[in-house]
Design a protein around this motif. Sequence first.
Motif, PDB file in Angstrom:
ATOM      1  N   SER A 146       0.821  -1.210   0.000  1.00  0.00           N
ATOM      2  CA  SER A 146       0.000   0.000   0.000  1.00  0.00           C
ATOM      3  C   SER A 146       0.855   1.262   0.000  1.00  0.00           C
ATOM      4  CB  SER A 146      -0.910   0.013   1.232  1.00  0.00           C
ATOM      5  OG  SER A 146      -0.158   0.335   2.388  1.00  0.00           O
ATOM      6  N   ASP A 147       0.184   2.395  -0.202  1.00  0.00           N
ATOM      7  CA  ASP A 147       0.866   3.680  -0.153  1.00  0.00           C
ATOM      8  C   ASP A 147       0.782   4.316   1.226  1.00  0.00           C
ATOM      9  OD1 ASP A 147      -1.818   4.306  -0.201  1.00  0.00           O
ATOM     10  OD2 ASP A 147      -1.616   5.975  -1.613  1.00  0.00           O
ATOM     11  N   SER A 148       0.377   3.526   2.224  1.00  0.00           N
ATOM     12  CA  SER A 148       0.284   4.029   3.590  1.00  0.00           C
ATOM     13  C   SER A 148       1.578   3.705   4.339  1.00  0.00           C
ATOM     14  CB  SER A 148      -0.923   3.413   4.294  1.00  0.00           C
ATOM     15  OG  SER A 148      -0.761   2.011   4.403  1.00  0.00           O
ATOM     16  N   ALA A 149       1.526   3.794   5.673  1.00  0.00           N
ATOM     17  CA  ALA A 149       2.737   3.618   6.482  1.00  0.00           C
ATOM     18  C   ALA A 149       3.401   2.270   6.242  1.00  0.00           C
ATOM     19  CB  ALA A 149       2.380   3.776   7.961  1.00  0.00           C
ATOM     20  N   SER A 150       2.600   1.205   6.115  1.00  0.00           N
ATOM     21  CA  SER A 150       3.190  -0.128   5.932  1.00  0.00           C
ATOM     22  C   SER A 150       3.933  -0.225   4.605  1.00  0.00           C
ATOM     23  CB  SER A 150       2.105  -1.207   6.012  1.00  0.00           C
ATOM     24  OG  SER A 150       1.142  -1.044   4.985  1.00  0.00           O
ATOM     25  N   GLY A 151       3.357   0.339   3.558  1.00  0.00           N
ATOM     26  CA  GLY A 151       3.994   0.274   2.250  1.00  0.00           C
ATOM     27  C   GLY A 151       5.256   1.118   2.160  1.00  0.00           C
ATOM     28  N   PRO A 179      -7.528  -0.936  -1.912  1.00  0.00           N
ATOM     29  CA  PRO A 179      -7.022  -1.975  -1.003  1.00  0.00           C
ATOM     30  C   PRO A 179      -6.170  -2.986  -1.753  1.00  0.00           C
ATOM     31  CG  PRO A 179      -9.344  -1.546  -0.569  1.00  0.00           C
ATOM     32  CD  PRO A 179      -8.991  -0.786  -1.818  1.00  0.00           C
ATOM     33  N   VAL A 180      -4.983  -3.254  -1.242  1.00  0.00           N
ATOM     34  CA  VAL A 180      -4.055  -4.157  -1.914  1.00  0.00           C
ATOM     35  C   VAL A 180      -4.685  -5.524  -2.134  1.00  0.00           C
ATOM     36  CG1 VAL A 180      -1.881  -5.404  -1.607  1.00  0.00           C
ATOM     37  CG2 VAL A 180      -1.997  -2.949  -1.124  1.00  0.00           C
ATOM     38  N   ALA A 181      -5.380  -6.044  -1.118  1.00  0.00           N
ATOM     39  CA  ALA A 181      -5.950  -7.388  -1.216  1.00  0.00           C
ATOM     40  C   ALA A 181      -6.953  -7.513  -2.353  1.00  0.00           C
ATOM     41  CB  ALA A 181      -6.605  -7.779   0.111  1.00  0.00           C
ATOM     42  N   SER A 182      -7.633  -6.429  -2.699  1.00  0.00           N
ATOM     43  CA  SER A 182      -8.623  -6.503  -3.782  1.00  0.00           C
ATOM     44  C   SER A 182      -7.944  -6.785  -5.117  1.00  0.00           C
ATOM     45  CB  SER A 182      -9.440  -5.211  -3.851  1.00  0.00           C
ATOM     46  OG  SER A 182      -8.624  -4.113  -4.256  1.00  0.00           O
TER      47      SER A 182
END
Length: 263
Positions: A146-151, A179-182
């Motif tokens: 993702s483009d959030s903190a985790s990514g 959403p990455v999972a999608s």
Amino acid sequence: MQSKFHFPRYLTAAILAIALSPGNASAERIDVMNSGGFSAAYKALAPGFEQASGDTLNTAWGPSMGAAPEAIPNRLQRGEPADVVIMVGYALDDLIRQGKVSADSRQNLADSRIGMVVKAGAAKPDISTMDGLRQALLNAKSIAYSDSASGVYIESKLFKLLGIEEQVKSKARMIQKIPVASLVAKGEYELGFQQVSELLPVSGVDFAGRIPEQAQSITTFAAGIPSNALHPEAGRKLIRYLASPAAHEAIRDSGLDSLPSSP
């Protein structure tokens, strides 16, 4: 395929009342800005809060950071109303330093860890060890995060930590907004990484597990009251509830780790 878990009605009005402040004279509309990692827990807890308090939650969704118009800092910059913001803790601290959120309102709510999914029915690599995670990434044809903190952590630190930055950079992609999972569910990527609480609700994928603790980046979600909030006391009441022991079960069921409650 159904979502991996279901949120029961966790809390009765009597239990909720413990977390709510006394003397709620009139119902308010509480404007909330909420980021993705805490959204599943929030959605499970919100109906009980509204029922017990009489308040109404009006929620806008967006990432904790970044250039997207929906990002919480950008919403605040445009003057969108908010009585509570729920977001990644260090991004909230930036808003506090800028004077946009009251420092004395800051409250940690949950810790979030990074996990991985594969398309439903696909083989799930064992990522419980550093070597297993490294091999899974090297073997994968495509990787999404993702483009959030985790990514940001995965792209800037994890690949380097595993010593595979050069080997995977051509097949790894940061995904914005979606959403990455999608995308893994559609078969567009073989492996998907994001905060566990954002992976679990998505249909069409199988959860492979959390990445090893030695490789983790733990993100703390926190809440605060914007300096120009119209209903700050109602907002504080919501934050007290989300941080109370009564909310812990829903937080854990969403894939987050609950935190010790403040006295």
